[in-house]
Design a protein around this motif. Structure first.
Motif, PDB file in Angstrom:
ATOM      1  N   UNK A  19       4.303   9.038  -7.385  1.00  0.00           N
ATOM      2  CA  UNK A  19       2.490   8.756  -7.113  1.00  0.00           C
ATOM      3  C   UNK A  19       1.943   7.850  -6.825  1.00  0.00           C
ATOM      4  N   UNK A  20       1.843   6.641  -7.720  1.00  0.00           N
ATOM      5  CA  UNK A  20       1.433   5.401  -7.375  1.00  0.00           C
ATOM      6  C   UNK A  20       2.933   4.890  -5.828  1.00  0.00           C
ATOM      7  N   UNK A  21       3.858   4.954  -6.183  1.00  0.00           N
ATOM      8  CA  UNK A  21       4.809   4.355  -4.909  1.00  0.00           C
ATOM      9  C   UNK A  21       4.462   4.865  -3.539  1.00  0.00           C
ATOM     10  N   UNK A  22       4.165   6.344  -3.852  1.00  0.00           N
ATOM     11  CA  UNK A  22       4.176   6.804  -2.927  1.00  0.00           C
ATOM     12  C   UNK A  22       2.164   6.070  -2.267  1.00  0.00           C
ATOM     13  N   UNK A  23       1.587   6.002  -3.160  1.00  0.00           N
ATOM     14  CA  UNK A  23       0.029   5.256  -1.951  1.00  0.00           C
ATOM     15  C   UNK A  23       0.454   3.892  -1.441  1.00  0.00           C
ATOM     16  N   UNK A  24       1.295   3.294  -2.369  1.00  0.00           N
ATOM     17  CA  UNK A  24       1.988   2.285  -2.092  1.00  0.00           C
ATOM     18  C   UNK A  24       2.435   1.759  -1.065  1.00  0.00           C
TER      19      UNK A  24
END
Length: 95
Positions: A19-24
């Motif tokens: 999720x954090x990677x996708x958001x980034x």
């Protein structure tokens, strides 16, 4: 609208990292991604459905452009129209 409510959820560390990677990669915060998923889901859409549809439209218009370049002689007015459509589709897909 003021955003002051907090919701806590439990997810695996692997899902959190994804999720954090996708958001980034999307240039958005995790909260923005989650709010977007909630909005789409409550409207009866599958999360990301609109984005996938926009990318598919961009792919189709780009293929039309490639076909136009393959034609001999190249139909410049038709190519201009297709290029305008590619631009619109790209703006939608990248928004």
């Amino acid at each position: 609208m003021t955003k002051s409510a907090i919701v806590k959820i439990r997810i695996s560390n692997a899902d959190k990292v994804r999720l954090e990677r996708f958001a980034d990669e999307a240039g958005k915060s995790v909260s923005e991604i989650v709010r977007s998923a909630i909005n789409e889901t409550t409207r009866g859409q599958v999360a990301g459905q609109q984005r996938r549809e926009n990318i598919a439209k961009l792919r189709r218009s780009t293929n039309l452009m490639l076909e136009a370049f393959a034609g001999k002689p190249i139909d410049i007015p038709k190519l201009r129209d297709i290029a305008a459509q590619v631009r619109k589709d790209a703006i939608r897909a990248l928004a």
